[in-house]
Motif scaffolding. Structure first.
Motif, PDB file in Angstrom:
ATOM      1  N   GLY A 151      46.359  97.314  19.984  1.00 46.99           N
ATOM      2  CA  GLY A 151      44.773  96.881  20.031  1.00 46.99           C
ATOM      3  C   GLY A 151      44.542  95.530  20.593  1.00 46.99           C
ATOM      4  O   GLY A 151      43.692  94.890  20.658  1.00 46.99           O
ATOM      5  N   ALA A 152      45.920  95.172  21.334  1.00 47.59           N
ATOM      6  CA  ALA A 152      45.850  93.889  22.317  1.00 47.59           C
ATOM      7  C   ALA A 152      44.685  93.971  23.337  1.00 47.59           C
ATOM      8  O   ALA A 152      44.114  95.284  23.719  1.00 47.59           O
ATOM      9  N   VAL A 153      44.117  92.972  24.002  1.00 47.09           N
ATOM     10  CA  VAL A 153      43.365  92.979  24.857  1.00 47.09           C
ATOM     11  C   VAL A 153      44.335  92.497  26.443  1.00 47.09           C
ATOM     12  O   VAL A 153      44.936  91.572  26.394  1.00 47.09           O
ATOM     13  N   ILE A 154      43.980  93.230  27.288  1.00 43.09           N
ATOM     14  CA  ILE A 154      44.763  92.930  28.604  1.00 43.09           C
ATOM     15  C   ILE A 154      43.376  92.682  29.629  1.00 43.09           C
ATOM     16  O   ILE A 154      42.530  93.322  29.841  1.00 43.09           O
ATOM     17  N   LEU A 155      43.632  91.459  30.552  1.00 42.97           N
ATOM     18  CA  LEU A 155      42.838  91.237  31.284  1.00 42.97           C
ATOM     19  C   LEU A 155      43.510  91.277  32.782  1.00 42.97           C
ATOM     20  O   LEU A 155      44.654  90.982  32.846  1.00 42.97           O
ATOM     21  N   ARG A 156      42.734  92.053  33.576  1.00 39.27           N
ATOM     22  CA  ARG A 156      43.527  91.952  35.266  1.00 39.27           C
ATOM     23  C   ARG A 156      42.640  91.332  36.036  1.00 39.27           C
ATOM     24  O   ARG A 156      41.323  92.005  36.520  1.00 39.27           O
ATOM     25  N   PRO A 157      42.684  90.256  36.279  1.00 39.94           N
ATOM     26  CA  PRO A 157      41.926  89.454  37.455  1.00 39.94           C
ATOM     27  C   PRO A 157      42.225  89.772  38.863  1.00 39.94           C
ATOM     28  O   PRO A 157      43.367  90.152  38.979  1.00 39.94           O
ATOM     29  N   VAL A 199      38.064  83.149  34.412  1.00 41.60           N
ATOM     30  CA  VAL A 199      38.878  83.932  33.809  1.00 41.60           C
ATOM     31  C   VAL A 199      39.527  83.241  32.317  1.00 41.60           C
ATOM     32  O   VAL A 199      39.612  84.044  31.333  1.00 41.60           O
ATOM     33  N   ALA A 200      39.300  82.040  32.216  1.00 43.02           N
ATOM     34  CA  ALA A 200      39.773  81.424  31.050  1.00 43.02           C
ATOM     35  C   ALA A 200      38.641  81.613  30.076  1.00 43.02           C
ATOM     36  O   ALA A 200      38.990  81.965  28.895  1.00 43.02           O
ATOM     37  N   GLU A 201      37.572  81.458  30.073  1.00 41.70           N
ATOM     38  CA  GLU A 201      36.384  81.849  29.436  1.00 41.70           C
ATOM     39  C   GLU A 201      36.462  83.445  29.070  1.00 41.70           C
ATOM     40  O   GLU A 201      36.083  83.750  27.701  1.00 41.70           O
ATOM     41  N   ALA A 202      36.800  84.359  29.889  1.00 40.61           N
ATOM     42  CA  ALA A 202      37.009  85.559  29.542  1.00 40.61           C
ATOM     43  C   ALA A 202      38.112  85.665  28.500  1.00 40.61           C
ATOM     44  O   ALA A 202      37.909  86.444  27.515  1.00 40.61           O
ATOM     45  N   ALA A 203      39.200  85.196  28.795  1.00 40.91           N
ATOM     46  CA  ALA A 203      40.301  85.044  27.729  1.00 40.91           C
ATOM     47  C   ALA A 203      39.843  84.509  26.435  1.00 40.91           C
ATOM     48  O   ALA A 203      40.212  85.351  25.189  1.00 40.91           O
ATOM     49  N   LEU A 204      38.910  83.583  26.333  1.00 44.81           N
ATOM     50  CA  LEU A 204      38.503  83.032  24.706  1.00 44.81           C
ATOM     51  C   LEU A 204      37.524  84.145  24.337  1.00 44.81           C
ATOM     52  O   LEU A 204      37.859  84.392  22.915  1.00 44.81           O
ATOM     53  N   ARG A 205      36.920  84.557  25.031  1.00 39.01           N
ATOM     54  CA  ARG A 205      35.972  85.465  24.454  1.00 39.01           C
ATOM     55  C   ARG A 205      36.756  86.866  24.233  1.00 39.01           C
ATOM     56  O   ARG A 205      36.424  87.595  23.113  1.00 39.01           O
ATOM     57  N   LEU A 219      38.712  91.949  36.181  1.00 33.43           N
ATOM     58  CA  LEU A 219      37.814  90.752  36.384  1.00 33.43           C
ATOM     59  C   LEU A 219      38.001  90.469  37.888  1.00 33.43           C
ATOM     60  O   LEU A 219      38.838  89.963  38.495  1.00 33.43           O
ATOM     61  N   GLY A 220      36.883  90.772  38.450  1.00 34.48           N
ATOM     62  CA  GLY A 220      36.649  90.427  39.774  1.00 34.48           C
ATOM     63  C   GLY A 220      35.474  89.487  40.041  1.00 34.48           C
ATOM     64  O   GLY A 220      34.295  89.545  39.129  1.00 34.48           O
ATOM     65  N   GLY A 221      35.437  88.555  41.022  1.00 37.48           N
ATOM     66  CA  GLY A 221      34.492  87.561  41.207  1.00 37.48           C
ATOM     67  C   GLY A 221      33.022  88.385  41.776  1.00 37.48           C
ATOM     68  O   GLY A 221      33.054  89.468  41.828  1.00 37.48           O
ATOM     69  N   PRO A 222      31.874  87.688  42.008  1.00 39.46           N
ATOM     70  CA  PRO A 222      30.557  87.994  42.548  1.00 39.46           C
ATOM     71  C   PRO A 222      30.890  88.764  44.022  1.00 39.46           C
ATOM     72  O   PRO A 222      29.537  89.415  44.318  1.00 39.46           O
ATOM     73  N   LYS A 223      31.777  88.412  44.769  1.00 33.11           N
ATOM     74  CA  LYS A 223      31.575  88.805  46.027  1.00 33.11           C
ATOM     75  C   LYS A 223      33.108  89.466  46.604  1.00 33.11           C
ATOM     76  O   LYS A 223      33.886  88.889  46.083  1.00 33.11           O
TER      77      LYS A 223
END
Length: 324
Positions: A151-157, A199-205, A219-223
């Motif tokens: 159930g962990a969350v994985i973030l891939r920036p 990325v830090a805000e995504a990690a918090l949420r 997680l990719g930026g707008p461009k």
């Protein structure tokens, strides 16, 4: 669960003094959490303590290669983050030991400690079949996380940029002493740079949204930029003209190998594994959960990188990171 639910909760951040970890610590402190920063060298994390009230930020020694130290760091924890990773190998810090074995150790110990949720920082391009050891071990780390805490969350920036980054800063510094910047394999590889604060805000949420549990977010930026476009953006920002020289990666690898084996007084400008990574696109997969699912509009590099790359201009100044 809302952000306020973190008030007075104990959150352990492995690698909390690192590039991304320090921004996560700042956000946790703002939510009223008690933060335990677990790092190999506690003296290197003392700058984090003034972020919170007296006693709110605790620095403890932990090495992800030593399971007992990880278990000790997680005692009494409600939540945890794994921000530990390396971009190049050195001494005992090997990709497999840190990014594969270390990630699984954290997940196993977190489960045994009764941690409610774990957020793991991985990377776009994590792939067990990749020719890059960095990408292989990122994939192995994800597998280790899922094995013990499904159930962990994985973030891939994608490539993360910010005042302390190892991307824009690296090439801006290189432009100060070389007449040309290399465009590996023509510089056509695609990137989607993402701001460290986002990325830090995504990690918090990710920690506080029940709907995020068990998901992997890309997680990719707008461009999306080509590598060549990013080099031009860097040069424009630091107001320098340099030749952009297409170079086959295969020709650069022997030079990178020399940098790796020589006892240089400075960090190698690039490694063979990084050259391999630069040969593959680094953009968020279409349809994958991302920033939008976390209610975040990521910020572009333009207008942000100027604030710290200014020091690479002729007569440039200095920057003061705000962890925002």
């Amino acid at each position: 669960m809302s952000h306020s639910a973190l008030h007075n909760k104990l959150v352990v951040v492995f690698g909390g003094s690192g590039f991304v970890g320090r921004y996560i610590v700042k956000r946790l402190v703002e939510q009223g959490a008690r933060v335990r920063v677990a790092i190999r060298r506690p003296d290197q994390g003392l700058f984090l303590k003034p972020m919170g009230q007296v006693g709110q930020v605790q620095i403890v020694q932990a090495n992800v290669r030593v399971p007992v130290s990880v278990a000790n760091a997680l005692k009494g924890a409600d939540y945890a983050y794994n921000c530990v990773g390396i971009l190049a190998e050195g001494g005992p810090q090997r990709f497999n030991a840190v990014q594969a074995f270390g990630a699984e150790v954290i997940a196993k110990c977190a489960k045994e400690a009764g941690v409610k949720q774990l957020v793991h920082l991985s990377a776009i391009g994590a792939d067990a079949e990749s020719p890059s050891k960095y990408a292989q071990t990122k994939a192995a780390g994800e597998a280790g996380i899922r094995k013990h805490m499904p159930g962990a969350v994985i973030l891939r920036p994608s490539v993360i940029f910010g005042p302390e980054d190892d991307f824009f800063n690296r090439f801006a510094a290189m432009a100060g002493f070389v007449p040309a910047l290399p465009l590996i394999d023509g510089g056509q590889t695609k990137f989607q740079p993402v701001y460290v604060g986002d990325v830090a805000e995504a990690a918090l949420r990710a920690l506080t949204l029940d709907s995020a549990a068990g998901k992997t977010f890309e997680l990719g930026g707008p461009k999306v930029y080509s590598f060549a476009e990013l080099m031009r953006l860097t040069l424009d920002t630091i107001q320098k003209k340099r030749l952009l020289l297409p170079v086959p990666g295969a020709l650069l690898k022997p030079l990178a190998w020399v940098f790796e084996i020589l006892p240089l007084p400075f960090k190698a400008p690039i490694t063979r594994d990084q050259i391999t990574l630069l040969g593959s696109d680094n953009v968020a997969a279409a349809g994958a959960p991302g920033f939008a699912d976390l209610g975040i509009a990521p910020r572009p590099a333009e207008g942000l990188i100027d604030t710290w790359l200014i020091r690479f201009r002729r007569g440039g100044g200095k920057f003061e990171p705000r962890f925002s």
